[in-house]
Enzyme design. Sequence first.
Site, mmCIF file in Angstrom:
data_model
loop_
_atom_site.group_PDB
_atom_site.id
_atom_site.type_symbol
_atom_site.label_atom_id
_atom_site.label_comp_id
_atom_site.label_asym_id
_atom_site.label_seq_id
_atom_site.Cartn_x
_atom_site.Cartn_y
_atom_site.Cartn_z
ATOM 1 N N ASP A 58 46.102 37.131 27.939
ATOM 2 C CA ASP A 58 45.660 36.612 26.659
ATOM 3 C C ASP A 58 45.915 35.111 26.597
ATOM 4 O O ASP A 58 45.790 34.427 27.608
ATOM 5 C CB ASP A 58 46.382 37.360 25.522
ATOM 6 C CG ASP A 58 45.506 37.530 24.297
ATOM 7 O OD1 ASP A 58 45.228 36.515 23.627
ATOM 8 O OD2 ASP A 58 45.101 38.667 23.998
ATOM 9 N N HIS A 65 47.103 34.536 19.350
ATOM 10 C CA HIS A 65 46.397 35.759 19.685
ATOM 11 C C HIS A 65 47.223 36.642 20.625
ATOM 12 O O HIS A 65 47.443 37.833 20.381
ATOM 13 C CB HIS A 65 45.054 35.397 20.336
ATOM 14 C CG HIS A 65 44.059 36.502 20.399
ATOM 15 N ND1 HIS A 65 44.043 37.427 21.422
ATOM 16 C CD2 HIS A 65 43.023 36.823 19.592
ATOM 17 C CE1 HIS A 65 43.036 38.279 21.229
ATOM 18 N NE2 HIS A 65 42.394 37.934 20.133
ATOM 19 N N SER A 118 40.699 43.305 19.146
ATOM 20 C CA SER A 118 41.743 42.660 19.946
ATOM 21 C C SER A 118 43.116 43.207 19.626
ATOM 22 O O SER A 118 43.994 43.259 20.496
ATOM 23 C CB SER A 118 41.745 41.146 19.695
ATOM 24 O OG SER A 118 40.672 40.513 20.338
#
Length: 482
Positions: free
Chosen positions: A173, A225, A393
């Site tokens: 990521d 994220h 996600s």
Amino acid sequence: MSASHLSMPWAPTARAYCSPRRLIFTLALGEGVEKIPARSAVRAFGLDPASETGHGAVDRVLRIPGENIAIARLHDAAVGQDSFDMVEHASGLSRTYVATFSDIVRLDETVDALRQLGVVTAASMDYFVTAADAGMTPATPSPDDLWPWERVGADAARALEAGDPAVTVAVLDTGAAMRHAELVGRVGAGFDAVDFAQSELGSGMELVGDFGERDTDPDEGRNPHGTACLAIIGGQGRNMPAGLTRTNSLMPVRVLASAAKPGRREERVVGLGALSDIDYAIKRSVDLGAKVLNCSFGTAESDLLPDDPKPHEATTSYALARGTVMVAASGNSGKTERYYPAAADDVIAVGSHGREGAASPFSTKGDHVDLSAPGERVLCPSIDGYHRVTGTSFAAPFVAGAAALIVARARKMARPMTSAKVRDLLVASCDPWSGTAPEGSGQGTLNIPRALSMLDQQMALSTTLNHPDPQSADARSASHGT
């Protein structure tokens, strides 16, 4: 979460954009060139990349866009610098190369020409992919934020299985905010695979923070994220629910740089990565011992040229052949379409559902989607504080955490688990949809304690079948051949 639409100096007929200076190609089995150094060695030790492959036809095609070419092998051998084994040779990873040109050039025609050569089995441009969330909003933690963990049965799952430090989950990521209280003491060593320059992006996006060099530091100071995904899987539980596993090891792997539109870096930062960097990271994570990979990014099949190979096809096959469980987000388009790596065979493709168990309207659908997990307004750490995040996600790491517990539990019984076995178990144990879900949303919603209990039943049955009670009537009959 799709291939990135950037403002480039040129664009092929594909919807996605790519590096105007770099392409990837794979030579046929037995045609690999040992003298070409690995890209990691070029970066780390200053080795000179090759200027040619030694295959006359290949070199002539590569010189069409320009004479100044730097060629390096994309992957390192799992053991030793050049000692590739049969799995690496069979998957093609031992003979995959990156050609980088000194100037911005048209590469689509070069790729087409390479594909016509018998010595080349695959060739493509190096596309960029983004891992954009469907929404992030700053938040103050509250009791209402417990629902995703309650929905998947987190407390009951942890009571059944504590996890195993020997089972590592790699999160590919944006890296991790290593100093955040939710991650301190929980994340181990990782690495940074980002390796491209601002000049390769044109004018559409502006890189922010650390980029352009592989190193061993996956720390991220701009984009949370990856931090959110890590906390869902195994966070400390300081001001949000604890991660699904408090024991399994976590490996942060930075494959996505932070990028923003020019002049808007304070408003919205997204993750941006090159397919070649992601492929490098998939293989390296597996070689470092990761048993579960979480991939909260994807490239839409419709974004590519008709003859392009499926993204991550070779590295996904390699990971699965090594026994690694792969989990990927299905996408946030709301359409019925295929994103990769989620659509690859035996990768566990995860959609999103909301608090009441209904499929999220933005969740990408398809017959490859296996099941769904919470993906709406999930409380997660940001770089400094907390926010609520939305998107597939963040559904994917719930399934990756479940996979880690399943692999850990099976390991204690000396039972190996493949990605396909874990997928089948998760699908068989999931809860039915609340109401009617759109076609292609998967078989239901994640139920981790039921999956663990079903695993126990399967292992107990297997033990009974393989080692019957010698005093039983069936065993006595079998011993007399009746």
